[in-house]
Design an enzyme around this catalytic site. Structure first.
Site, short mmCIF file in Angstrom:
data_model
loop_
_atom_site.label_atom_id
_atom_site.label_comp_id
_atom_site.label_asym_id
_atom_site.label_seq_id
_atom_site.Cartn_x
_atom_site.Cartn_y
_atom_site.Cartn_z
N ASN A 305 0.87 -1.18 0.00
CA ASN A 305 0.00 0.00 0.00
C ASN A 305 0.90 1.23 0.00
O ASN A 305 1.70 1.39 0.92
CB ASN A 305 -0.90 0.02 1.24
CG ASN A 305 -2.02 -0.99 1.16
OD1 ASN A 305 -2.12 -1.74 0.19
ND2 ASN A 305 -2.89 -1.00 2.16
N TYR A 307 0.92 5.52 -0.76
CA TYR A 307 0.19 6.77 -1.01
C TYR A 307 1.11 7.96 -1.15
O TYR A 307 0.86 8.88 -1.93
CB TYR A 307 -0.83 7.04 0.11
CG TYR A 307 -2.00 6.09 0.09
CD1 TYR A 307 -1.94 4.84 0.71
CD2 TYR A 307 -3.19 6.43 -0.57
CE1 TYR A 307 -3.02 3.95 0.68
CE2 TYR A 307 -4.26 5.56 -0.60
CZ TYR A 307 -4.17 4.33 0.02
OH TYR A 307 -5.23 3.46 -0.01
N GLU A 364 -3.10 -1.15 -2.58
CA GLU A 364 -3.78 0.15 -2.45
C GLU A 364 -2.90 1.27 -2.97
O GLU A 364 -1.71 1.33 -2.63
CB GLU A 364 -4.12 0.48 -0.98
CG GLU A 364 -5.30 -0.25 -0.41
CD GLU A 364 -5.57 0.14 1.03
OE1 GLU A 364 -5.34 1.31 1.40
OE2 GLU A 364 -5.95 -0.76 1.80
O1 LIG Z 1 -6.74 6.46 3.88
C1 LIG Z 1 -7.07 5.78 2.73
C2 LIG Z 1 -6.93 4.28 2.93
C3 LIG Z 1 -7.96 3.69 3.90
O2 LIG Z 1 -9.26 4.03 3.50
C4 LIG Z 1 -7.76 2.16 3.92
O3 LIG Z 1 -8.76 1.48 4.66
C5 LIG Z 1 -6.41 1.82 4.54
O4 LIG Z 1 -5.99 0.50 4.19
C6 LIG Z 1 -5.36 2.83 4.15
N1 LIG Z 1 -4.08 2.81 4.48
C7 LIG Z 1 -3.52 3.94 4.01
C8 LIG Z 1 -2.09 4.31 4.17
N2 LIG Z 1 -1.69 4.11 5.52
C9 LIG Z 1 -1.88 5.06 6.51
C10 LIG Z 1 -0.86 5.29 7.39
C11 LIG Z 1 -1.01 6.22 8.39
C12 LIG Z 1 -2.21 6.88 8.55
C13 LIG Z 1 -3.24 6.61 7.67
C14 LIG Z 1 -3.07 5.70 6.64
C15 LIG Z 1 -4.46 4.66 3.36
N3 LIG Z 1 -5.59 3.95 3.44
#
Ligand SMILES: OC[C@@H]1[C@@H](O)[C@H](O)[C@@H](O)c2nc(CNc3ccccc3)cn21
Length: 459
Positions: A305, A307, A364
């Site tokens: 994952n 971002y 993701e």
């Molecule tokens: O925030 C977007 C998505 C979330 O909707 C998913 O359920 C989850 O798997 C997810 N993980 C992240 C990246 N990890 C992260 C790390 C620290 C704080 C918030 C997200 C983003 N997302």
């Protein structure tokens, strides 16, 4: 594959062709889309409790309705078919299947997921099932949840029920989604369910999550399902030092060890990162030598994952690691996350080179932006389209370098419940009007459909 084959010249456009059979998909999670959290015998999860506790979620939002997917799943599979996705990553709510977390199976809950899987297969969409995406049965949290070492057996038993009942049709399994978030956000910072602020419990949750993962992998192997593949999804934030000072470089190494290696190293090497064990020495959990053999049970793929990155500086006495993230100039998403596509290439290459070239799926990647339908109802989310296109380019670069990337799941199929942000943040390539539950494919969704059809990117 040689570079020549992947960059075909079509007219004046340069095509970035992905490997044949590349699995383009979308991802969601049970508590974020289903609604009906207590229907048909389901038990309450820790996120049902957490979101119903005032002050925990923006605007008092809960997952009580969400995208109403529990009732609209047939139409949502039609939507997926319209998008042309080849695979769909979704999670199963443990409390729907085992309302108490252990013991009696709730056949109604299992039947919901059986119907969903059958509809996906009928639509020629490959199901990727995440066994745990943060909605722990509340009754197990009452016993300590992930801080109780017994959770490894509870999770393996739950997983084995699903292997037995769905394993004839589901061949791709992900044990845990982002165990780092489960421990760090749920047990140390308290920003996610169960809302604990306890470093001692959080570090034990880290270890028990890894044990649970390993026990589930071993249970899967016991089932001897030759078509089956099992892995885990980890979140990564490549850290860059804010300066070349030794203090900032050391800060970036600490952040890297904690954010990116805490789970990766035990699974692939059997050892926790030394900098972390040293850093938390007084609070580090007691572990058994035999634990590492369970934790490092070989997996078939790693879910990544990605971002954004973090730019990190040394900050004495600040936070868990004495580090601070420095906001960078340039574009950010509605979450305040820097748009840094190169970080995806850097990350994939690092994993490829440092951990023995594992099979990877991007499980993701996506972005939240302030989407609004125009008067005609069209959602022109060009910023999300650009974000995805830039990241697809970096994924293609990684494949050219030999990274064994076999699929890409965009987060998310549709706007949904964004945890502590409630419904204020939209990640979908499909717009959801939460009042009417009307779905509208956004411009990014229509564009993604074309990428999938061509299995590649035009310039
Ligand atoms: O925030 C977007 C998505 C979330 O909707 C998913 O359920 C989850 O798997 C997810 N993980 C992240 C990246 N990890 C992260 C790390 C620290 C704080 C918030 C997200 C983003 N997302």
């Amino acid at each position: 594959m040689g570079v020549g084959k992947a960059l075909t010249q079509k007219g004046s456009e340069r095509m970035r062709q992905f490997p044949q059979g590349f699995l383009w998909g979308c991802a969601t999670a049970s508590y974020q889309i289903e609604g009906s959290p207590l229907s048909d015998g389901a038990g309450p999860s820790i996120w049902h409790r957490f979101s119903h506790t005032p002050g925990n979620v923006l605007g008092g939002d809960t997952g009580d309705v969400a995208c109403d997917h529990y009732r609209r799943w047939r139409d949502d599979v039609v939507l997926m078919r319209e998008l042309g996705i080849r695979a769909y990553r979704f999670s199963i709510a443990w409390p729907r299947v085992l309302p108490e977390g252990r013991g009696a199976v709730n056949e109604n809950g299992l039947a919901f997921y059986g119907r969903l899987v059958d509809a996906l297969l009928e639509a020629d969409i490959i199901p990727f099932v995440t066994l745990y995406h943060w909605d722990l049965p509340g009754s197990l949290q009452d016993l300590g949840g992930w801080a109780n070492r017994d959770v490894a057996g509870w999770f393996a038993d739950y997983a084995d029920v699903l292997f037995g009942r769905l394993g004839d049709r589901v061949h791709h399994w992900i044990t845990l989604n982002e165990p780092w978030c489960v421990a760090h956000l749920g047990y140390i910072l308290g920003q996610h369910a169960p809302g604990m602020r306890d470093l001692w419990a959080g570090l034990r949750a880290v270890h028990n999550l890894l044990l649970a993962h390993g026990r589930a992998v071993l249970a899967f192997r016991q089932r001897n399902m030759p078509e089956g593949r099992i892995g885990i999804t980890l979140n990564f934030r490549p850290p860059h030092p804010g300066s070349q000072s030794e203090q900032d470089r050391a800060a970036a190494r600490r952040a890297h060890a904690y954010h990116n290696r805490l789970f990766l190293d035990p699974i692939f090497t059997g050892r926790y990162p030394d900098p972390i064990v040293q850093w938390f020495k007084d609070s580090w959990p007691e572990t058994l030598q035999s634990d590492q053999d369970v934790i490092r049970a070989p997996i078939d793929f790693l879910g990544v994952n990605y971002y954004t990155r973090n730019v990190v500086v040394h900050a004495p006495g600040t936070g868990l690691l004495h580090t601070r993230v420095i906001r960078q100039p340039g574009p950010h998403t509605a979450m305040g996350w820097e748009i840094y596509p190169e970080g995806l290439f850097e990350l994939l290459l690092w994993i490829h080179q440092a951990y023995g070239s594992p099979v990877l799926y991007i499980t993701e990647n996506g972005a939240a932006f302030e989407d609004r339908p125009d008067p005609s109802g069209t959602v022109r989310d060009t910023d999300r389209l650009d974000y995805l296109r830039q990241h697809f380019v970096q994924a293609h670069r990684a494949i050219q370098e030999g990274v064994r990337l076999q699929g890409y799941f965009v987060w998310s199929l549709m706007d949904n419940f964004e945890w502590a942000h409630g419904y204020s943040k939209r990640f979908g390539i499909v717009y959801v009007d939460f009042g009417s539950q009307k779905r509208t494919i956004k411009q990014s969704g229509h564009w993604y459909c074309g990428v999938i059809a061509r299995n590649g990117l035009e310039n």
